[in-house]
Each structure stands twice: as structure tokens, then as C-alpha cells.
Design a protein around this motif. Structure first.
Motif, PDB file in Angstrom:
ATOM      1  N   GLY A 130       0.777  -1.191   0.192  1.00 53.29           N
ATOM      2  CA  GLY A 130      -0.122   0.034   0.030  1.00 53.29           C
ATOM      3  C   GLY A 130       0.751   1.182  -0.121  1.00 53.29           C
ATOM      4  O   GLY A 130       0.536   2.279  -0.625  1.00 53.29           O
ATOM      5  N   GLN A 131       1.887   1.166   0.819  1.00 51.46           N
ATOM      6  CA  GLN A 131       2.693   2.488   0.844  1.00 51.46           C
ATOM      7  C   GLN A 131       3.411   2.805  -0.557  1.00 51.46           C
ATOM      8  O   GLN A 131       3.504   3.651  -0.940  1.00 51.46           O
ATOM      9  CB  GLN A 131       3.828   2.067   1.838  1.00 51.46           C
ATOM     10  N   GLN A 132       3.779   1.527  -1.178  1.00 53.78           N
ATOM     11  CA  GLN A 132       4.452   1.693  -2.275  1.00 53.78           C
ATOM     12  C   GLN A 132       3.544   2.076  -3.494  1.00 53.78           C
ATOM     13  O   GLN A 132       3.704   3.158  -4.417  1.00 53.78           O
ATOM     14  CB  GLN A 132       4.951   0.354  -2.974  1.00 53.78           C
ATOM     15  N   MET A 133       2.102   1.671  -3.507  1.00 59.11           N
ATOM     16  CA  MET A 133       1.240   2.137  -4.282  1.00 59.11           C
ATOM     17  C   MET A 133       0.907   3.787  -4.105  1.00 59.11           C
ATOM     18  O   MET A 133       0.747   4.310  -5.185  1.00 59.11           O
ATOM     19  CB  MET A 133      -0.057   1.528  -4.371  1.00 59.11           C
ATOM     20  N   ILE A 134       0.877   4.215  -2.789  1.00 62.01           N
ATOM     21  CA  ILE A 134       0.644   5.548  -2.792  1.00 62.01           C
ATOM     22  C   ILE A 134       1.635   6.312  -3.282  1.00 62.01           C
ATOM     23  O   ILE A 134       1.395   7.510  -3.945  1.00 62.01           O
ATOM     24  CB  ILE A 134       0.545   5.723  -1.271  1.00 62.01           C
ATOM     25  N   ARG A 135       3.034   5.975  -3.250  1.00 61.47           N
ATOM     26  CA  ARG A 135       4.182   6.805  -3.754  1.00 61.47           C
ATOM     27  C   ARG A 135       3.911   6.740  -5.191  1.00 61.47           C
ATOM     28  O   ARG A 135       4.095   7.662  -5.860  1.00 61.47           O
ATOM     29  CB  ARG A 135       5.244   6.102  -3.258  1.00 61.47           C
ATOM     30  N   ASP A 136       3.587   5.552  -5.744  1.00 61.81           N
ATOM     31  CA  ASP A 136       3.457   5.346  -7.331  1.00 61.81           C
ATOM     32  C   ASP A 136       2.641   6.066  -7.837  1.00 61.81           C
ATOM     33  O   ASP A 136       2.414   6.773  -9.004  1.00 61.81           O
ATOM     34  CB  ASP A 136       3.740   4.078  -7.752  1.00 61.81           C
ATOM     35  N   SER A 137       1.415   6.246  -7.195  1.00 64.35           N
ATOM     36  CA  SER A 137       0.241   7.088  -7.601  1.00 64.35           C
ATOM     37  C   SER A 137       0.336   8.448  -7.673  1.00 64.35           C
ATOM     38  O   SER A 137      -0.577   9.156  -8.372  1.00 64.35           O
ATOM     39  CB  SER A 137      -1.170   6.656  -6.864  1.00 64.35           C
ATOM     40  N   ALA A 138       1.250   8.841  -7.010  1.00 63.21           N
ATOM     41  CA  ALA A 138       1.460  10.461  -6.849  1.00 63.21           C
ATOM     42  C   ALA A 138       1.629  11.126  -8.152  1.00 63.21           C
ATOM     43  O   ALA A 138       1.544  12.104  -8.390  1.00 63.21           O
ATOM     44  CB  ALA A 138       2.628  10.863  -5.761  1.00 63.21           C
ATOM     45  N   ALA A 139       2.583  10.439  -8.955  1.00 60.90           N
ATOM     46  CA  ALA A 139       2.738  10.891 -10.520  1.00 60.90           C
ATOM     47  C   ALA A 139       1.575  11.318 -11.247  1.00 60.90           C
ATOM     48  O   ALA A 139       1.717  12.318 -12.016  1.00 60.90           O
ATOM     49  CB  ALA A 139       3.714   9.777 -11.108  1.00 60.90           C
TER      50      ALA A 139
END
Length: 478
Positions: free
Chosen positions: A232-241
């Protein structure tokens, strides 16, 4: 059972994917039961494009028509209950009774959200402008993507697909590679219910080919995940773009507070079946039991006796009460928890290893551990397996502090006959959901979700559909 389906892209099942095949294993035997096509990045790009086409048609479909389609999905699912239960059991290992219940709860999601589609209400706000009116309305967020875990292969898919469709969104479903057949069967019910081509797409594959295209696409406007906190933490980071909206249902480490006025046998009758359902592989399951010191002895004795009486076996055997873990990695994770418990002076009341005579599959015995410090792995982290950690308390203030010490905040439970204490516990326990004398939290009509490291957003209830909608304000001046 996998030959009939495959990848669903643009309304068509594909028997081949661009990245070869993925083998599926029966966790009760360790044997391969089939193979499914693995999607390539190009397949996923096609699915995104198809979802864009489907979105145009579906968002323009009246809510009452969308509701009828969702009711059709539920009816088709009901007709295939036994087929689905067998598939769930073969892929996850859980007993058939639990698989039947999961499928039933899954079709409830479509029934509930069918009616929610008819209740997407806006509101009128008085305007400051003379002759003006402010209208607040809701619109579908657009193309959505659902990433689901393996422990509830039907329910987790339904809990994302149903609200997305009710809201008028199109969706790309990416189920866990361990349990693709169940998702395929459910999505086939959606396809047969009369939904336009491209509105629902399904891709199965490795993260390297299915994850990156979805996260990189500006066309995909929302991500919904059921998975681990780290993912989930990785997805949140990746969704920011691309500034995607995200809903995250992540890990849990549920405390259970048993106060001195609780009836021990009633608590045990509820707690033991819940703890060992799906071999403990449930995010909201009870992990750590805090029992008042006046009840601790009979509680441990009763819990241990009930756990010892559980029958382990293949889920297709109607007499089985607990099946295997999903894979060998989960068995090894349990062994690490046990090793940590022994090193910290924990007492293994029962279990703690693979059960004798179970040489096939990924079985682990129902386990009860006592005498553990609060910083042990079994108390501190989500164990996601058939391990119950039991400890005592004598101070109300102390037990709330200990229960809230986890980084997770998905579910918490309290057992007491004192109504005032129930309300106090509900207010003081740091969790998105609290069960008072009950473990029943995951229902279509109730908002499901957590706080802290357990995620954000809600699935189910009248709140669930709002995560798939944008709010629009229109100022009208005549």
C-alpha cells in the motif's frame, strides 16, 4: 476449470496472454491444478484502452439501469454457488462451508450496491448571489483498477467491482496469481449480466507486467488495493505521479479485550471459530487476546481445548474445520513467529508446528501461545495465520494503552456485559471498526476499513460508493 476463461479484455475472453502462463496450486496437496494465461504489459494497455471505451457507455447509462444489471449479476452468482465454492476451496484451501459463505457475502455486495446506484444523492445549497443556486452533484471518477489479495478471492473482488459499477465507473481487476479462477468465475457472471463490453476487464499476471502500466497510466483515475501495508505504501508513492485517488485496505493486528464480567464460554464459542477461519488468514481476525486476570485461567484452558478439537483437512471434505495456509512462505512465517515466541519465554499451549501426519500441502496446527511480552512478534505484528496470543490485564487504562500500541488500526473487539464499558471501549480503541460482543464486521451495508497503517477509504455501506465518485459544484445564476 481455467480453460473456459482467461483474460477478459474488451468483453472477450482470451485463452492466451503475452507473458506465458501461471500455474495454480492446491494448497492442501501442493499439487498443480491448472494454468492461466499471464498478461503482458501490452495486454494491460489494451485493457486500459477498452476500459476507456466502456466508460463512455456505462457512465451515460441511467442509474436505474445500472442497478438492474447489478441485480442480474447477483442472480447469476446465486445460480453458480456450488461451482464457485468448490473453486474457492481448491484455490485457497478453506473448508467448503466457509467458501459458500464467502460467495454468499460476495453476491450481497451486488445486491446492496444495486440499490445504492439509485441513491446517489446531491444537494442544493443556498447561494449568496441573487437568483442563484448552488448544486452539489456526484460523477463517476472514471477508469478504476482493483488489486486484490488471495485470502477472499471472491469477496474482495466483489467489494471493489460492485461499487465501481454502481457509481458508473469502468474497472480493471487484477486478482492475486494464487486464486485467478474464482475471479474469472465472478467476472463471467458480470459479463453475462448485460454489461457493455470494456466496462469490466480482468488481467492476471506478474507485477512486472500488470502493475507498472496501470500505475503509470493517466487514464486510470482510482486504485483500490487489498494487501499488505508495504504494498500500500508503494502504491501511494507510485500513484502520486498521476494523482490517482487511492483506497487502501491493508494489514491488521486486532486486539480482543475480555473484561471481568464477560461470559467465558460465550466468548470462546465465538472467538475460536473466528480465529481459525481460513487458517487465520483474515485481516480482521483476532490476533492478540487481553483477558482480565480473573478469567485468564479458564479462558486459556477453554481456548486450548476448543483449538485442539478442530479437524484439519482438505477443504473439499465437508467434515474439515480448518484447511492449510496458502503456500510454503506462510508456513515459514509461522515458524519464525514460533521461534521468536520461544526465545522470549512464551509458552506454546498447543500447536506451534506442522500437524503430525500432514505431509502434503501447507498445513500448520492451530496454535495458542501465552506468557508473551508485548514486543514479541506474535503480539506486535499481524501473524496472518492460525496463531492466537493470549495475555492478561488488571488495569483498564493499561489495557487500552497496550491494545492501541500497534501501528495497525483495522479492527478491535471488546467483550463485556456493561453497556457503558462497550461505549467507552468503542471510543478509546484506535481502529476503524470495533465489534462489541461480536466479530461480524464485513457486511455489505457497513463501511469497512481502517486507520493508521491499516489504510484509508471505506468499502461497503453508503460510504463505499463515494470513493468511486467525484464531487461537482455548479453555481447557477438566473
Amino acid at each position: 476449470m481455467y480453460e473456459t476463461y482467461g483474460l477478459l479484455i474488451g468483453g472477450q475472453w482470451r485463452a492466451r496472454g503475452g507473458a506465458g502462463v501461471i500455474e495454480v496450486t492446491d494448497p492442501a496437496t501442493g499439487e498443480i491444478i491448472g494454468a492461466v494465461p499471464a498478461a503482458s504489459a501490452a495486454d494491460v494497455e489494451e485493457a486500459i484502452a477498452a476500459a476507456g471505451v466502456g466508460l463512455k457507455a456505462w457512465r451515460a447509462t441511467p442509474a436505474w439501469v445500472r442497478a438492474d444489471v447489478l441485480h442480474n449479476v447477483a442472480s447469476l452468482m446465486a445460480a453458480r454457488s456450488e461451482e464457485a465454492a468448490r473453486c474457492i476451496t481448491l484455490e485457497t484451501g478453506k473448508p467448503l462451508a466457509q467458501s459458500r459463505r464467502e460467495w454468499s457475502l460476495s453476491l450481497d455486495q451486488f445486491r446492496w450496491h444495486a440499490e445504492e446506484a439509485r441513491r446517489i444523492y446531491g444537494r442544493i445549497v443556498e447561494s449568496r448571489a441573487p437568483g442563484g443556486r448552488i448544486e452539489v452533484s456526484h460523477e463517476p471518477v472514471g477508469i478504476t483498477a482493483a488489486f486484490t489479495a488471495w485470502n477472499f478471492p471472491a469477496f474482495l473482488v466483489a467489494r471493489k467491482v460492485a461499487p465501481a459499477l454502481a457509481a458508473g465507473c469502468s474497472i480493471i481487476v487484477r486478482p492475486s496469481r494464487e486464486v485467478p479462477g474464482t475471479a474469472m468465475l465472478l467476472i463471467d457472471c458480470v459479463k453475462q449480466a448485460g454489461i457493455p463490453d470494456g466496462v469490466v476487464n480482468l488481467v492476471v499476471g506478474h507485477a512486472s507486467t500488470t502493475y507498472d502500466p496501470i500505475m503509470a497510466s493517466a487514464a486510470v483515475r482510482k486504485i483500490s488495493l487489498t494487501g499488505s501495508t508495504a504494498i500500500g505504501q508503494q502504491m501511494i508513492r507510485d500513484s502520486a505521479a498521476t494523482l490517482k485517488r487511492v483506497s487502501m485496505e491493508l494489514g491488521g493486528n486486532a486486539p480482543v479485550l475480555v473484561f471481568e464480567d464477560a461470559q467465558v464460554d460465550q466468548v470462546l464459542d465465538l472467538s475460536v471459530p473466528v480465529k481459525f477461519a481460513n487458517a487465520g488468514q483474515v485481516c480482521v481476525t483476532a490476533d492478540r487476546f487481553y483477558v482480565h486476570e480473573t478469567l485468564i485461567k479458564p479462558f486459556i484452558e477453554g481456548f486450548t481445548a476448543r483449538a485442539a478439537a478442530l479437524k484439519l483437512g482438505h477443504g473439499l471434505d465437508e467434515s474439515s474445520q480448518m484447511g492449510p495456509l496458502i503456500n510454503q512462505r506462510r508456513v515459514e512465517a509461522m515458524e519464525k513467529i514460533i521461534a521468536d515466541a520461544r526465545a522470549r519465554g512464551g509458552r506454546i499451549e498447543i500447536g506451534g508446528a506442522r500437524p503430525p501426519g500432514q505431509n502434503k500441502g501447507f498445513f500448520f496446527a492451530p496454535t495458542v501461545i501465552t506468557n508473551l511480552p508485548d514486543d514479541s512478534v506474535a503480539m506486535r505484528d499481524e501473524n496472518f495465520g492460525p496463531i492466537a496470543a493470549i495475555t492478561s490485564f488488571n488495569s483498564v487504562e493499561d489495557v487500552y494503552a497496550r491494545a492501541n500500541s500497534s501501528e495497525h488500526g483495522l479492527a478491535a473487539y471488546v467483550f463485556t456485559r456493561d453497556a457503558r464499558r462497550m461505549r467507552e471501549a468503542a471510543a478509546r480503541l484506535e481502529a476503524g471498526m470495533v465489534g462489541a460482543n461480536s466479530y461480524a464486521l464485513a457486511t455489505a451495508e457497513a463501511p469497512f476499513g481502517g486507520i493508521k497503517a491499516s489504510g484509508m477509504g471505506r468499502e461497503g455501506g453508503s460510504e463505499g460508493i463515494l470513493d468511486y465518485m467525484n464531487v461537482k459544484l455548479t453555481q447557477v445564476v438566473v
